[in-house]
Design an enzyme around this catalytic site. Sequence first.
Site, PDB file in Angstrom:
ATOM      1  N   THR A 111       1.476  -1.142  16.380  1.00 28.61           N
ATOM      2  CA  THR A 111       2.713  -1.737  15.865  1.00 28.61           C
ATOM      3  C   THR A 111       3.976  -1.391  16.648  1.00 28.61           C
ATOM      4  OG1 THR A 111       2.806   0.144  14.351  1.00 28.61           O
ATOM      5  CG2 THR A 111       1.923  -1.914  13.472  1.00 28.61           C
ATOM      6  N   ARG A 142      -4.589   6.464  22.457  1.00 33.28           N
ATOM      7  CA  ARG A 142      -4.719   5.018  22.176  1.00 33.28           C
ATOM      8  C   ARG A 142      -3.332   4.461  21.875  1.00 33.28           C
ATOM      9  NH1 ARG A 142      -4.693   4.553  16.434  1.00 33.28           N
ATOM     10  NH2 ARG A 142      -5.271   2.358  16.577  1.00 33.28           N
ATOM     11  N   ASP A 149      -6.455   2.186  -2.812  1.00 32.87           N
ATOM     12  CA  ASP A 149      -7.669   1.941  -2.033  1.00 32.87           C
ATOM     13  C   ASP A 149      -8.010   3.112  -1.112  1.00 32.87           C
ATOM     14  OD1 ASP A 149      -5.763   1.566  -0.065  1.00 32.87           O
ATOM     15  OD2 ASP A 149      -6.402  -0.455   0.509  1.00 32.87           O
ATOM     16  N   SER A 154       0.802  -1.221   0.000  1.00 37.33           N
ATOM     17  CA  SER A 154       0.000   0.000   0.000  1.00 37.33           C
ATOM     18  C   SER A 154       0.844   1.284   0.000  1.00 37.33           C
ATOM     19  CB  SER A 154      -0.956  -0.037   1.190  1.00 37.33           C
ATOM     20  OG  SER A 154      -1.844   1.035   1.151  1.00 37.33           O
TER      21      SER A 154
END
EC number: 5.4.2.3
Length: 522
Positions: free
Chosen positions: A480, A476, A259, A43
């Site tokens: 990763t 939050r 996308d 991506s």
Amino acid sequence: MYGTAGFRTKAEQLDHVMYRMGLLAVLRSKQTKSTIGVMVTASHNPEEDNGVKLVDPLGEMLNPSWEEYATHLANAEEHEVQSVLAEICQKEAVNLHQQASVFVGRDTRPSSEKLSQSVIDGISALQGQYHDYGLLTTPQLHYMVCCQNTQGRYGKATLEGYYNKLSKAFVELTKQASNSGDGQRCLKVDCANGIGALKLKEMEHNLPQQLSIHIYNDGSKEKLNHLCGADFVKVHQKPPLGLEMKPNERCCSFDGDADRIVYYYTDAAGHFHLIDGDKIATLISIFLKESLVKVGQKLMMGVVQTAYANGNSTRYLEETMKVPVHCVKTGVKHLHHKAQEFDIGVYFEANGHGTVLFSKAAEEKIRHLAKEGKDNQKREAAKMFENTIDLINQTVGDAISDMLVIEAILALKGLTVQEWDAIYTDLPNRQLKVKVADRRVIDTADAERRAISPPGLQEKIDDLVKKYRLSRSFVRPSGTEDVVRVYAEADTQENADALAHEVSLAVYQLAGGGGGPPQPVS
């Protein structure tokens, strides 16, 4: 870890992972008795990275329980692979005599061809059938898988089928648009030097001349995602390299696998304006709500956002548009899942990844009215609605499809990019990262909007938020790395920056910050 984005890392470390995902795709295909997709892409990551994602039967993301199998299989030692596969077969009651079929696609990265061959080797090792589509955008592979498993009801599982379905819907939908000005609508598209450029070029001859598309960053000169693409534009709030912008020109950027999409323009004073996923969702919601009124149908419509959605977008949708808004945890799969609860579910992440889902019942109702409706006006409105449904790739966010939906709506409503931008004004906001020793110290609830641990942190955030007008803030853990992400918004940029900094300090003090304390936003 197999996450929302599948696996991603440096390309040279992925050979064995690709092979094993070929194996896993065969098992998933046998278990679901359906065609499964495998997409080789990373991506918006740098060109030297690569990755792999599996696509489930209706074009949706891989089922979460199978994400765990993917992680387990990818990390297994060579001598353990057989037993891991056997364990999956046993747990999922996989019939090994069942036929298997896998569709494979890849992006334009230099490493993608070799890595997709490793996927094919894995498929073949378990006697699976495969169809190698070669170069595709990620959403095109999702579309192919859905077409195949719906026996063509969703469309034809070829590139030509994809281009024809979208362009026919776009042409039909924009027939009603009054040709303002010279009748030509011009759009500059930054394709991130990726697959989107190739596929948009292939499709151009299917599109009407009223839409004039100018492609930039087509991959012929520069590196994939380097200083360009949707992610770069969103994060840096500035135009991509290689795209000259004149004031008030409509521009958009795809990401590396097409996308995601964001729009932007510069005003007469040279200020850059970003139109992100929140504003895209709002524009589409306005159009769909108006269309429902014209068709005379009461269908349940909802917009799904994450905590990162700008507060003013939520206010506008709820208070002005009277459309229910639901907040879910960050990650496309959470948004997609929630959107399935409505007759019409609109979801977009602020980063520009999103789509619209229509329930089977809603779709059947609209298609029936378009065909059989007695009232002429309502029947015509239903036909427009039907074309809107056909123009949207419901399987996943799709930059090409979303771009055409947006262009059709702007043309039909006679809106300029500035008028679209002015629907509401974003509240100033700031995102920061705080390094911590262990991100698991932070636990959240209420769709990540409240911190339930460490003790005292949420109370501290609540006190800080009270100091500023129109403000909110949440924290939050990163998915990763050992950092905590901080988001703050307020009535002015100065206040948003100050709030973000104060919340960062609270995280640093209460959640075991590493390195020096966070510095104020300069």
